[in-house]
Design an enzyme around this catalytic site. Structure first.
Site, PDB file in Angstrom:
ATOM      1  N   SER A   1      -1.799  -1.251  -8.958  1.00  0.00           N
ATOM      2  CA  SER A   1      -3.136  -1.406  -9.538  1.00  0.00           C
ATOM      3  C   SER A   1      -2.987  -1.682 -11.022  1.00  0.00           C
ATOM      4  O   SER A   1      -1.940  -1.383 -11.619  1.00  0.00           O
ATOM      5  CB  SER A   1      -3.923  -0.110  -9.335  1.00  0.00           C
ATOM      6  OG  SER A   1      -5.107  -0.117 -10.103  1.00  0.00           O
TER       7      SER A   1
ATOM      8  N   TYR B   1      -5.608   8.952  -9.740  1.00  0.00           N
ATOM      9  CA  TYR B   1      -5.319   7.587  -9.256  1.00  0.00           C
ATOM     10  C   TYR B   1      -4.314   6.897 -10.186  1.00  0.00           C
ATOM     11  O   TYR B   1      -3.358   6.264  -9.727  1.00  0.00           O
ATOM     12  CB  TYR B   1      -6.634   6.819  -9.191  1.00  0.00           C
ATOM     13  CG  TYR B   1      -6.562   5.457  -8.542  1.00  0.00           C
ATOM     14  CD1 TYR B   1      -6.534   5.314  -7.161  1.00  0.00           C
ATOM     15  CD2 TYR B   1      -6.551   4.295  -9.315  1.00  0.00           C
ATOM     16  CE1 TYR B   1      -6.490   4.048  -6.564  1.00  0.00           C
ATOM     17  CE2 TYR B   1      -6.521   3.037  -8.732  1.00  0.00           C
ATOM     18  CZ  TYR B   1      -6.489   2.921  -7.352  1.00  0.00           C
ATOM     19  OH  TYR B   1      -6.456   1.675  -6.773  1.00  0.00           O
TER      20      TYR B   1
HETATM   21  P1  NAP Z   1     -10.662   0.187   1.081  1.00  0.00           P
HETATM   22  O1  NAP Z   1     -11.610  -0.906   1.391  1.00  0.00           O
HETATM   23  O2  NAP Z   1     -11.186   1.561   0.876  1.00  0.00           O
HETATM   24  O3  NAP Z   1      -9.521   0.191   2.193  1.00  0.00           O
HETATM   25  C1  NAP Z   1      -8.523   1.174   2.207  1.00  0.00           C
HETATM   26  C2  NAP Z   1      -8.062   1.330   3.632  1.00  0.00           C
HETATM   27  O4  NAP Z   1      -7.010   2.321   3.656  1.00  0.00           O
HETATM   28  C3  NAP Z   1      -9.184   1.838   4.545  1.00  0.00           C
HETATM   29  O5  NAP Z   1      -9.236   1.037   5.695  1.00  0.00           O
HETATM   30  C4  NAP Z   1      -8.742   3.259   4.863  1.00  0.00           C
HETATM   31  O6  NAP Z   1      -9.073   3.683   6.165  1.00  0.00           O
HETATM   32  C5  NAP Z   1      -7.242   3.149   4.774  1.00  0.00           C
HETATM   33  N1  NAP Z   1      -6.657   4.473   4.585  1.00  0.00           N
HETATM   34  C6  NAP Z   1      -7.049   5.418   3.694  1.00  0.00           C
HETATM   35  N2  NAP Z   1      -6.287   6.519   3.826  1.00  0.00           N
HETATM   36  C7  NAP Z   1      -5.394   6.261   4.831  1.00  0.00           C
HETATM   37  C8  NAP Z   1      -4.361   7.004   5.444  1.00  0.00           C
HETATM   38  N3  NAP Z   1      -4.095   8.240   5.024  1.00  0.00           N
HETATM   39  N4  NAP Z   1      -3.653   6.438   6.448  1.00  0.00           N
HETATM   40  C9  NAP Z   1      -3.930   5.181   6.873  1.00  0.00           C
HETATM   41  N5  NAP Z   1      -4.914   4.426   6.330  1.00  0.00           N
HETATM   42  C10 NAP Z   1      -5.639   4.962   5.328  1.00  0.00           C
HETATM   43  O7  NAP Z   1      -9.844  -0.135  -0.270  1.00  0.00           O
HETATM   44  P2  NAP Z   1      -9.292  -1.511  -0.867  1.00  0.00           P
HETATM   45  O8  NAP Z   1     -10.086  -1.814  -2.052  1.00  0.00           O
HETATM   46  O9  NAP Z   1      -9.109  -2.516   0.194  1.00  0.00           O
HETATM   47  O10 NAP Z   1      -7.873  -1.009  -1.390  1.00  0.00           O
HETATM   48  C11 NAP Z   1      -6.648  -1.303  -0.768  1.00  0.00           C
HETATM   49  C12 NAP Z   1      -5.517  -0.960  -1.739  1.00  0.00           C
HETATM   50  O11 NAP Z   1      -5.672  -1.738  -2.925  1.00  0.00           O
HETATM   51  C13 NAP Z   1      -5.516   0.487  -2.184  1.00  0.00           C
HETATM   52  O12 NAP Z   1      -4.179   0.946  -2.322  1.00  0.00           O
HETATM   53  C14 NAP Z   1      -6.183   0.432  -3.542  1.00  0.00           C
HETATM   54  O13 NAP Z   1      -5.799   1.504  -4.365  1.00  0.00           O
HETATM   55  C15 NAP Z   1      -5.639  -0.888  -4.048  1.00  0.00           C
HETATM   56  N6  NAP Z   1      -6.422  -1.470  -5.120  1.00  0.00           N
HETATM   57  C16 NAP Z   1      -7.730  -1.836  -4.939  1.00  0.00           C
HETATM   58  C17 NAP Z   1      -8.426  -2.406  -5.998  1.00  0.00           C
HETATM   59  C18 NAP Z   1      -9.853  -2.855  -5.872  1.00  0.00           C
HETATM   60  O14 NAP Z   1     -10.435  -3.282  -6.878  1.00  0.00           O
HETATM   61  N7  NAP Z   1     -10.456  -2.810  -4.694  1.00  0.00           N
HETATM   62  C19 NAP Z   1      -7.800  -2.572  -7.240  1.00  0.00           C
HETATM   63  C20 NAP Z   1      -6.484  -2.183  -7.386  1.00  0.00           C
HETATM   64  C21 NAP Z   1      -5.798  -1.631  -6.324  1.00  0.00           C
HETATM   65  P3  NAP Z   1     -10.370   4.579   6.500  1.00  0.00           P
HETATM   66  O15 NAP Z   1     -11.475   4.027   5.673  1.00  0.00           O
HETATM   67  O16 NAP Z   1     -10.506   4.396   7.975  1.00  0.00           O
HETATM   68  O17 NAP Z   1     -10.025   5.972   6.087  1.00  0.00           O
END
Ligand code: NAP
Length: 264
Positions: free
Chosen positions: A155, A168
């Site tokens: 991130s 985080y």
């Molecule tokens: P998201 O839409 O919340 O998706 C995260 C996914 O991870 C969800 O499907 C969730 O499943 C799953 N998950 C959570 N805990 C888990 C566990 N213990 N075991 C297996 N699966 C699990 O988030 P996103 O924005 O796509 O983020 C994906 C990654 O990108 C993350 O690592 C986040 O930190 C990183 N990131 C995101 C952004 C951004 O702006 N969106 C920026 C920088 C980094 P459930 O919902 O079913 O629990």
């Protein structure tokens, strides 16, 4: 594979993932699902993972409907007692992995001085310890088979913090260093571990921020691109880091952030 002399290899071949099998954790939705779709479009067979079985089933059905070869496995990436058995079963029934994307992540925002210990621990567990647990489960096999690709979803907060996200930022900063540690320890086995560090991307995780006019204004002003990113804008980096094109790239973090990190 890494000793091939440079030649007139077509760019398409360089980036092809045909014959490769990829697991993307937390790929029931959001960035994980989009990255899985992108790796599949480049030729990889896919294993999706999520906590929520219904969401996982839906994601598997969606990608199959798009013509991709996909299976799903529900397990909690943060629990050693689930990760170990899941990998034994996965390798036996589906086959070994060539590519692992450690994507699962959560946020639990709170002021640092009142942050519950449970929120601290949960974020460290899902965003950092999970990458150790899952990668440990696949690394020995990759080493035995002569190589592999690990992509850790870091991130901007691997470098920068802001109020209420100390847990985080600590986890994503740790993930950056875990990526380098993996590269240093396994590079001689032709295993490449790199990170993709997204900027502000529109997903469920950031949904509350996108609709907050003040935060939205702040992000647009702070990001040189003047906008939020979309999950599909991370796919190119993932295909690159999963493919032969990156065989001498190791321990790097690729910031896909519309220029934010370069901006004061
Ligand atoms: P998201 O839409 O919340 O998706 C995260 C996914 O991870 C969800 O499907 C969730 O499943 C799953 N998950 C959570 N805990 C888990 C566990 N213990 N075991 C297996 N699966 C699990 O988030 P996103 O924005 O796509 O983020 C994906 C990654 O990108 C993350 O690592 C986040 O930190 C990183 N990131 C995101 C952004 C951004 O702006 N969106 C920026 C920088 C980094 P459930 O919902 O079913 O629990």
């Amino acid at each position: 594979m890494h000793s091939q002399p440079p030649g007139p290899t077509a760019a398409k071949e360089l980036f092809s993932l045909r014959g490769k099998r990829a697991l993307v954790t937390g790929s029931g939705q959001g960035i994980g699902l989009t990255l899985a779709r992108g790796l599949g479009a480049a030729g990889a067979e896919l294993v999706l993972n999520d906590l929520d079985p219904a969401r996982l089933e839906q994601a598997v059905a969606t990608l199959r409907g798009e013509g991709l070869v996909v299976t799903g496995r529900r397990f909690d990436v943060a629990k050693a007692e689930e990760v170990g058995p899941a990998f034994v079963e996965l390798e036996r029934t589906v086959g070994p992995l060539d590519i692992l994307v450690n994507n699962a992540g959560i946020h639990r925002r709170a002021p640092l001085e009142t942050m519950p210990a449970a929120s601290w621990q949960a974020v460290l567990d899902v965003n950092l310890t999970s990458a150790f647990l899952v990668t440990r489960a696949v690394a020995s096999g990759m080493i035995e088979r002569g190589g592999g690709k690990i992509i850790n979803i870091c991130s901007l907060n691997s470098e920068l913090s802001r109020p209420t996200i100390a847990n985080y930022a600590a986890a994503k900063g740790g993930l950056k260093m875990l990526t380098r540690a993996m590269a240093v320890e396994w590079g001689r086995h032709n295993l490449q571990a790199n990170g993709i560090a997204p900027g502000y991307i529109r997903t469920d995780m950031t949904g509350g921020l996108v609709v907050d006019p003040e935060f939205d204004r702040y992000i647009r002003a702070r990001t040189p691109a003047g906008r939020w990113g979309e999950p599909r804008e991370l796919v190119g980096a993932a295909v690159f880091l999963a493919s032969r094109a990156s065989d001498f790239v190791n321990g790097q973090i690729l910031y896909v952030d519309g220029g934010l990190l370069a901006s004061q």
